[in-house]
Design a protein around this motif. Structure first.
Motif, PDB file in Angstrom:
ATOM      1  N   ILE A 183      12.640  46.295  33.962  1.00 45.53           N
ATOM      2  CA  ILE A 183      13.253  46.871  34.704  1.00 45.53           C
ATOM      3  C   ILE A 183      13.295  46.920  36.319  1.00 45.53           C
ATOM      4  N   THR A 184      13.881  45.116  36.970  1.00 42.56           N
ATOM      5  CA  THR A 184      13.054  44.657  37.356  1.00 42.56           C
ATOM      6  C   THR A 184      14.048  44.561  39.055  1.00 42.56           C
ATOM      7  N   CYS A 185      13.677  45.154  40.009  1.00 43.83           N
ATOM      8  CA  CYS A 185      14.292  45.932  41.336  1.00 43.83           C
ATOM      9  C   CYS A 185      13.649  44.527  42.161  1.00 43.83           C
ATOM     10  N   LEU A 186      14.634  43.976  43.043  1.00 44.00           N
ATOM     11  CA  LEU A 186      14.731  42.955  43.553  1.00 44.00           C
ATOM     12  C   LEU A 186      14.575  43.539  46.171  1.00 44.00           C
ATOM     13  N   THR A 187      13.804  43.707  46.086  1.00 48.74           N
ATOM     14  CA  THR A 187      14.018  44.231  47.726  1.00 48.74           C
ATOM     15  C   THR A 187      13.939  43.575  48.540  1.00 48.74           C
ATOM     16  N   GLY A 188      13.713  41.978  48.403  1.00 51.33           N
ATOM     17  CA  GLY A 188      13.260  41.288  49.306  1.00 51.33           C
ATOM     18  C   GLY A 188      13.694  40.422  50.271  1.00 51.33           C
ATOM     19  N   ILE A 189      14.606  40.049  50.910  1.00 53.64           N
ATOM     20  CA  ILE A 189      15.536  39.044  51.571  1.00 53.64           C
ATOM     21  C   ILE A 189      14.701  37.950  52.272  1.00 53.64           C
ATOM     22  N   PRO A 248       4.558  46.711  53.803  1.00 54.39           N
ATOM     23  CA  PRO A 248       3.986  47.854  54.139  1.00 54.39           C
ATOM     24  C   PRO A 248       5.735  48.021  53.399  1.00 54.39           C
ATOM     25  N   ILE A 249       6.197  47.524  52.696  1.00 53.57           N
ATOM     26  CA  ILE A 249       7.291  48.298  51.544  1.00 53.57           C
ATOM     27  C   ILE A 249       6.897  47.903  50.246  1.00 53.57           C
ATOM     28  N   GLY A 250       6.117  47.545  49.949  1.00 53.00           N
ATOM     29  CA  GLY A 250       5.088  47.351  48.611  1.00 53.00           C
ATOM     30  C   GLY A 250       3.824  48.533  48.496  1.00 53.00           C
ATOM     31  N   LEU A 251       3.224  48.596  50.008  1.00 57.24           N
ATOM     32  CA  LEU A 251       2.436  49.729  49.020  1.00 57.24           C
ATOM     33  C   LEU A 251       3.201  51.168  49.161  1.00 57.24           C
ATOM     34  N   LEU A 252       4.303  50.583  49.940  1.00 56.18           N
ATOM     35  CA  LEU A 252       4.398  52.353  49.906  1.00 56.18           C
ATOM     36  C   LEU A 252       5.915  52.110  47.891  1.00 56.18           C
ATOM     37  N   ALA A 253       5.740  51.468  47.629  1.00 51.24           N
ATOM     38  CA  ALA A 253       6.406  50.980  46.599  1.00 51.24           C
ATOM     39  C   ALA A 253       5.332  51.390  44.980  1.00 51.24           C
ATOM     40  N   ALA A 254       3.634  51.069  45.680  1.00 57.25           N
ATOM     41  CA  ALA A 254       3.101  51.075  44.205  1.00 57.25           C
ATOM     42  C   ALA A 254       2.462  52.613  44.708  1.00 57.25           C
ATOM     43  N   LEU A 255       2.855  53.000  45.879  1.00 60.24           N
ATOM     44  CA  LEU A 255       2.665  54.464  46.147  1.00 60.24           C
ATOM     45  C   LEU A 255       3.560  55.675  45.083  1.00 60.24           C
ATOM     46  N   SER A 263       3.445  65.045  60.842  1.00 65.09           N
ATOM     47  CA  SER A 263       3.552  64.963  62.023  1.00 65.09           C
ATOM     48  C   SER A 263       3.561  63.322  62.141  1.00 65.09           C
ATOM     49  N   ARG A 264       3.105  62.697  62.712  1.00 66.51           N
ATOM     50  CA  ARG A 264       3.109  61.254  63.141  1.00 66.51           C
ATOM     51  C   ARG A 264       3.581  60.584  61.650  1.00 66.51           C
ATOM     52  N   LEU A 265       2.981  60.709  61.002  1.00 66.77           N
ATOM     53  CA  LEU A 265       3.008  59.525  59.660  1.00 66.77           C
ATOM     54  C   LEU A 265       4.617  60.209  59.209  1.00 66.77           C
ATOM     55  N   GLY A 266       5.151  60.760  59.640  1.00 65.81           N
ATOM     56  CA  GLY A 266       6.664  60.342  59.607  1.00 65.81           C
ATOM     57  C   GLY A 266       8.016  59.580  60.382  1.00 65.81           C
ATOM     58  N   VAL A 267       6.642  58.634  61.019  1.00 65.30           N
ATOM     59  CA  VAL A 267       7.489  57.163  61.170  1.00 65.30           C
ATOM     60  C   VAL A 267       7.417  56.371  60.212  1.00 65.30           C
ATOM     61  N   LEU A 268       6.710  56.844  59.028  1.00 67.09           N
ATOM     62  CA  LEU A 268       6.889  55.870  57.794  1.00 67.09           C
ATOM     63  C   LEU A 268       8.280  56.060  57.325  1.00 67.09           C
ATOM     64  N   LEU A 269       8.447  57.503  57.405  1.00 70.53           N
ATOM     65  CA  LEU A 269       9.477  57.682  56.367  1.00 70.53           C
ATOM     66  C   LEU A 269      11.072  56.914  56.223  1.00 70.53           C
ATOM     67  N   GLU A 270      11.557  56.271  56.828  1.00 70.62           N
ATOM     68  CA  GLU A 270      12.539  55.135  56.988  1.00 70.62           C
ATOM     69  C   GLU A 270      12.414  53.771  55.708  1.00 70.62           C
ATOM     70  N   PRO A 271      10.861  53.518  56.535  1.00 75.90           N
ATOM     71  CA  PRO A 271      10.166  52.281  55.039  1.00 75.90           C
ATOM     72  C   PRO A 271      10.798  52.897  53.771  1.00 75.90           C
TER      73      PRO A 271
END
Ligand SMILES: [Zn+2]
Ligand SMILES: [Zn+2]
Length: 348
Positions: A259-265, A184-191, A144-152
């Motif tokens: 292994i370290t992944c950098l995602t921040g600009i 949001p990106i950190g929280l989703l990475a943690a999830l 449902s509406r949580l699909g808006v979180l898909l792209e991040p």
């Protein structure tokens, strides 16, 4: 139809305008916009720092994080009226380069890719949009509406996929994950780390607001001290702040073979002294990998949708701190301290 547009390169040009409905040349599937999520990229575009309009136009329809419902789709597209869909942000370059030709537009070699709502293509902050069926993914209606979180989520689905692929270079059995930044990106990475059964540690500066509880309710640990101060040594690390001192911390304080992944600009222009010899020595003697990751391809959209379906919907819903109606868009761009993810409600 109403659309939220900017003149790229001009600060504070954001306005709600009336535009014609999208032409069929944009694709055979007509989609009604339900929600558009906002992030730092949108803020940069609104500030005139980023963004490119489609060729021959001076305005850009904003919005790349999106959720929509199919209004019309030819039978051969495999989509039907009412399907919940998310449009894929990046599209392959026209050459195409070898990566784009292989469907890996997130790895584009020539920089001529386009991105909806960012670079050369109109975005999703309009009542209706169109796309090719290959440029969208259908979601489980249960999301449902949580699909808006898909792209991040696609950003971190790619980061995790890449870390796991890199891990296969040798023996690999990660136990401890470090995530820097509880946006949001950190929280989703943690999830996604918790979903993999890892012991997850999230680092951020804030002590109040929803972030500490969101982290703890995942079963992860929340830290306000720095990574070196904590003594936590990650086997896998996801850097989501782009803050130079934090980037250096994760590069220099990790377990062997990490292994370290950098995602921040990062914003550029500030310098800090670094002992490159010590950094090099540490990386070599520990077999460390540090790599960057940006954007996502179709496979990551599918992986992200699966991750969201497995997550606790009430936890995901708490990530959306505000839903602002399109007509009050200026409110959405005025940040509040308790904001995690702000969403524009597109139903006018
Ligand atoms: Zn975004
Ligand atoms: Zn390419």
């Amino acid at each position: 139809m109403q659309a939220l547009v900017v003149t790229p390169g001009t600060a504070d040009s954001l306005e709600l305008v009336d535009l014609p409905e999208p032409p069929e040349s944009e694709g055979p599937v007509l989609v009604e916009s339900l929600m558009v999520g906002l992030c730092g990229t949108d803020a940069e575009i609104v500030d005139g720092l980023y963004g490119t309009p489609p060729p021959g136009q001076d305005h850009l329809v904003l919005g790349h994080e999106n959720l929509g419902r199919v209004r019309q789709a030819p039978a051969e597209t495999g989509l039907s009226e009412g399907d919940l869909v998310v449009g894929i942000v990046r599209r392959p370059d026209p050459v195409p380069c070898p990566a784009c030709a292989d469907g890996q537009w997130d790895m584009c070699r020539n920089g001529r890719y386009t991105e909806r709502g960012i670079k050369g293509l109109h975005g999703f902050a309009r009542e209706l949009w169109r796309a090719e069926p290959t440029a969208m993914v259908r979601l489980d209606p249960a999301l449902s509406r949580l699909g808006v979180l898909l792209e991040p989520t696609t950003i971190v689905a790619k980061a995790w996929e890449q870390m796991e692929r890199i891990g296969r270079r040798a023996w690999f059995d990660p136990k401890v994950a470090v995530v820097t930044g509880a946006g949001p990106i950190g929280l989703l990475a943690a999830l996604l780390g918790v979903q993999r059964g890892l012991e997850v540690h999230v680092f951020d500066l804030v002590t109040d607001g929803p972030k500490p509880d969101l982290v703890r309710d995942l079963g992860a640990a929340y830290h306000t001290e720095s990574v070196p101060e904590s003594g936590v040594q990650g086997d896998v690390l996801v850097e989501c702040t782009g803050v130079p001192s934090v980037v250096l911390d994760v590069m220099t304080h990790s377990a062997p073979d990490s292994i370290t992944c950098l995602t921040g600009i990062s914003g550029t222009g500030k310098t800090m002294p670094v002992d490159v010899a010590a950094l090099n020595r540490d990386q070599v003697l520990s077999n460390d990998v540090i790599f960057g990751s940006v954007n996502a391809n179709r496979g990551h959209y599918t992986a992200a949708a699966e991750a969201l379906c497995r997550a606790d919907p009430s936890w995901l819903a708490r990530m959306v701190s505000r839903t602002v109606p399109l007509s009050e868009f200026a409110e959405a761009f005025a940040p509040r301290p308790e904001d995690v993810k702000v969403i524009l409600g597109m139903q006018v």
